[in-house]
Write an enzyme that holds these catalytic residues in place. Structure first.
Site, short mmCIF file in Angstrom:
data_model
loop_
_atom_site.label_atom_id
_atom_site.label_comp_id
_atom_site.label_asym_id
_atom_site.label_seq_id
_atom_site.Cartn_x
_atom_site.Cartn_y
_atom_site.Cartn_z
N HIS A 27 0.81 -1.22 0.00
CA HIS A 27 0.00 0.00 0.00
C HIS A 27 0.84 1.28 0.00
O HIS A 27 0.63 2.18 0.81
CB HIS A 27 -0.97 0.00 1.18
CG HIS A 27 -2.18 -0.85 0.95
ND1 HIS A 27 -3.08 -0.60 -0.07
CD2 HIS A 27 -2.64 -1.95 1.61
CE1 HIS A 27 -4.04 -1.51 -0.03
NE2 HIS A 27 -3.79 -2.34 0.97
N HIS A 40 -6.39 -3.79 -5.42
CA HIS A 40 -6.10 -2.38 -5.70
C HIS A 40 -5.36 -2.19 -7.02
O HIS A 40 -5.20 -1.04 -7.46
CB HIS A 40 -5.29 -1.76 -4.56
CG HIS A 40 -6.14 -1.30 -3.43
ND1 HIS A 40 -6.57 0.00 -3.28
CD2 HIS A 40 -6.66 -1.98 -2.37
CE1 HIS A 40 -7.30 0.10 -2.18
NE2 HIS A 40 -7.36 -1.09 -1.61
N ASP A 73 -1.59 -5.64 -3.89
CA ASP A 73 -1.85 -4.38 -3.20
C ASP A 73 -0.55 -3.62 -2.95
O ASP A 73 -0.17 -3.36 -1.81
CB ASP A 73 -2.62 -4.60 -1.90
CG ASP A 73 -4.12 -4.67 -2.12
OD1 ASP A 73 -4.54 -4.77 -3.29
OD2 ASP A 73 -4.88 -4.65 -1.13
N HIS A 128 -4.49 -13.33 -3.28
CA HIS A 128 -4.63 -12.08 -2.53
C HIS A 128 -5.85 -12.11 -1.62
O HIS A 128 -5.75 -11.77 -0.44
CB HIS A 128 -4.75 -10.89 -3.49
CG HIS A 128 -4.95 -9.59 -2.75
ND1 HIS A 128 -3.92 -8.97 -2.09
CD2 HIS A 128 -6.06 -8.82 -2.55
CE1 HIS A 128 -4.38 -7.86 -1.52
NE2 HIS A 128 -5.67 -7.75 -1.79
#
Length: 622
Positions: free
Chosen positions: A132, A191, A158, A239
């Site tokens: 992230h 994401h 992500d 994930h």
């Protein structure tokens, strides 16, 4: 940096400027008797008046030089990027030329495109969870997990969003992938898509630091990321989690991954699904239930997990996708194997600078699984939404400028106000005078007739006073705007979502003060669970853009495509149908066809949620 510290700095500057003349005279008279302490004090004072020096000198200035192609690809024999130079440059908040960034992204995408939907990886290996955009913690991760030159790595997705160094994470990981294509593996997270990166921070970050073409290149590269990995033929690494439409590992291999992840279906589930909160202690026998936390996909149960493991002869499932206080979580053991049926890994410490959680990586070697935890590393501060300091300071500057103007105007006395009117004032006076009707003398009994000004000087005074009052009101408005702007920024910094609490702006300044009182240091977020609860709204799938409406408001146009032919490569669907809004399960046509249909809103909703969910909620694996 807060406005309070800024004001204190300004105060120090003004006090120094006022006393500068006295300091000079004192210095000339007592130069011989001046002590070293006084000299150092004067030197320290003068530092505040030097505009070219940084107020916080222990924070290095970001480099202005962008690394060129020859500096990054410095070895023509290998033709691979120098990831050490990139790491050091990114740690200083440096950037690289756009052509260099595009080359790294496209070369990495070419390698990812050649990989299968489910890649095979072998031990020894280090498995990592969400990153992230926390680049400084990513560097710490490699220190804990081992150097990439001698360590196999598997990342579960992500890499971007939420943090403010996402593009650095992508460029660094892609450069490692180019250098070590067989020992560093990257999977796709939820994401890594256009929908979420537009909603959160990654697209804005790419545009601010580079350009939209860099963002588009990243999206094409994300479409190439594999969906799963099989570790030692024992562990399925993904994930998110399981899907009611995936029964065997072969079902993963036949998916078409080279696209934007859909809002439902097996690809969506691999990226979005979660285990039930009471995983292993469920009160129902359902294998899958609607994921109300994410707003899409499913919760899967302990029974669904164990049956999937047994059917595919696996030991456990390793996944990421959920923040963990300790950086990892071992779920209930499989009764057959005695090994945890599910393992969650999260590798972003102190997530969003609020969660105060640890990060972890999983090291698997010689049939032994070790968890290594690590804490967060310090990183440079960014204002919310990549705001620059000049934009942030405009309310404060506007308030001070108007305050100075009011003080200057208030210096004038009444006699000075009427002395020497300028042309603009004379013109305004004429306009005031001509407003008096010509027949005013004939209508003396009319109460509505305006009277002429008593004198020119009185009118001048009144006009200037009105201007001063207007500027004073403007000054008060700037002051209120500046205070509310500071309150908004402070509130955003105190919440993990980076968004204001609901209703904080509805009552103006009072509601902002009440919201701040609820999130001050004395009542700050005390636990991981509290931070996770506040951030729950950002864990949901954001609302998608509305579909194109037809002429009739009661119907929408949808396109369905059915295909019974085999895929062009091993990653495309065979004998399955992909739809934009509805599912075509008939497969009656032998050729590829595109059909335009009109359906009501309720039909579309039932096709995308209720019918799909009803078909797989309690369905067991065959």
């Amino acid at each position: 940096m807060s406005a309070t510290s800024t004001r204190s700095s300004v105060t120090r500057k003004s006090s120094l400027s006022k006393s500068s003349s006295s300091d000079k005279s004192a210095k000339s008279s007592s130069n011989s008797s001046k002590s070293p302490t006084a000299a150092s004090g004067n030197k320290q004072k003068m530092q505040y008046t030097k505009t070219r020096e940084r107020m916080v000198d222990d924070v290095p200035l970001p480099p202005t030089h962008k690394l060129t192609m020859s500096e990054v690809y410095d070895d023509p024999k290998t033709g691979k990027p120098n990831f050490d130079a990139l790491r050091q440059h990114f740690l200083l908040e440096g950037r690289i030329e756009e052509a260099v960034a595009l080359r790294i992204i496209t070369e990495g995408a070419a390698l990812l495109r050649e990989e299968k939907n489910m890649i095979d990886v072998e031990a020894p290996i280090t498995v990592c969870g969400d990153i992230h955009g926390q680049f400084f913690d990513l560097v710490k991760l490699f220190e804990v997990g081992g150097p990439p030159a001698t360590t196999r790595y598997l990342f579960l997705g992500d890499y971007v969003d939420r943090g403010y160094f996402s593009i650095e994470c992508v460029l660094y990981l892609w450069s490692l992938k180019i250098t070590y294509p067989t020992t560093l593996s990257l999977l796709r997270g939820n994401h890594e898509c256009r929908h979420l990166t537009e909603y959160f921070t990654f697209k804005q970050e790419c545009i601010i630091k580079y350009s939209e073409s860099i963002y588009d290149a990243c999206m094409e590269a994300f479409d190439c990321l594999p969906l799963a990995a099989l570790l030692n033929q024992q562990f399925l690494c993904i994930h998110g989690g399981l899907s009611p439409e995936i029964f065997t590992l072969d079902d993963i291999k036949t998916l078409n991954r080279f696209r934007e992840p859909p809002a439902y279906g097996p690809m969506c589930d691999l990226l979005w699904s979660d285990p039930l909160e009471d995983f292993g202690n469920e009160k129902t026998n359902e294998f899958f239930s609607h994921n109300s936390v994410r707003g899409c996909s499913y919760f899967f149960s302990y029974s669904a997990c164990c049956e999937f493991l047994q059917k595919n002869n696996l030991l456990s499932i390793v996944r990421a996708h959920e923040a963990q206080d300790a950086g990892y979580r071992m779920y209930r053991k499989n009764q057959v194997t005695g090994f945890p049926s599910l393992i969650t890994i999260f590798s972003a410490p102190n997530y969003l600078d609020v969660y105060n959680n640890k990060a972890a990586v999983l090291k698997y070697e010689n049939n032994v699984m070790n968890i290594r935890q690590f804490n967060c590393s310090p990183h440079p501060y960014w204002l919310p939404n990549f705001m620059d300091v000049f934009t942030w300071s405009l309310p404060f500057v506007g308030e001070k400028v108007t305050e100075m103007l009011v003080n200057i105007l208030n210096i004038c006395s009444d006699d000075e106000l009427v002395a020497g009117p300028d042309d603009e004032l004379e013109e305004e006076l004429r306009k005031k005078i001509v407003l008096v009707p010509a027949n005013a003398s004939n209508n003396n009994n009319n109460n509505n007739t305006p009277s002429k000004p008593a004198s020119m000087s009185a009118l001048r005074k009144e006009i200037i006073r009105n201007k001063i009052r207007a500027i004073g009101k403007m000054s008060r408005v700037f002051s209120i705007l500046r205070e509310e702007s500071e309150s908004v920024l402070q509130l955003k910094g105190l919440t993990p979502t980076g968004a204001l609490p609901v209703g904080a702006l509805s009552g103006g300044r009072d509601s902002l003060k009440e919201a701040l009182q609820g999130l001050t240091a004395s009542s700050h977020i005390h636990s991981f669970a509290e931070a996770k609860g506040l951030d729950a709204v950002n864990e949901r799938m954001p609302p998608r853009r509305p579909l194109l409406m037809s002429a009739s408001s009661s119907s929408i146009t949808t396109v369905t495509r059915s295909s019974s032919s085999s895929s062009n490569n091993n990653n495309n669907n065979s004998n399955t149908s992909s739809t934009t809004t509805t599912k075509d399960i008939s497969n009656t046509s032998s050729n590829d066809t595109a059909t335009v249909t009109k359906t009501s809103r309720t039909t579309v909703k039932s096709a995308t949620t209720s019918n799909v969910r009803a078909g797989f909620t309690a369905k067991k694996f065959p």
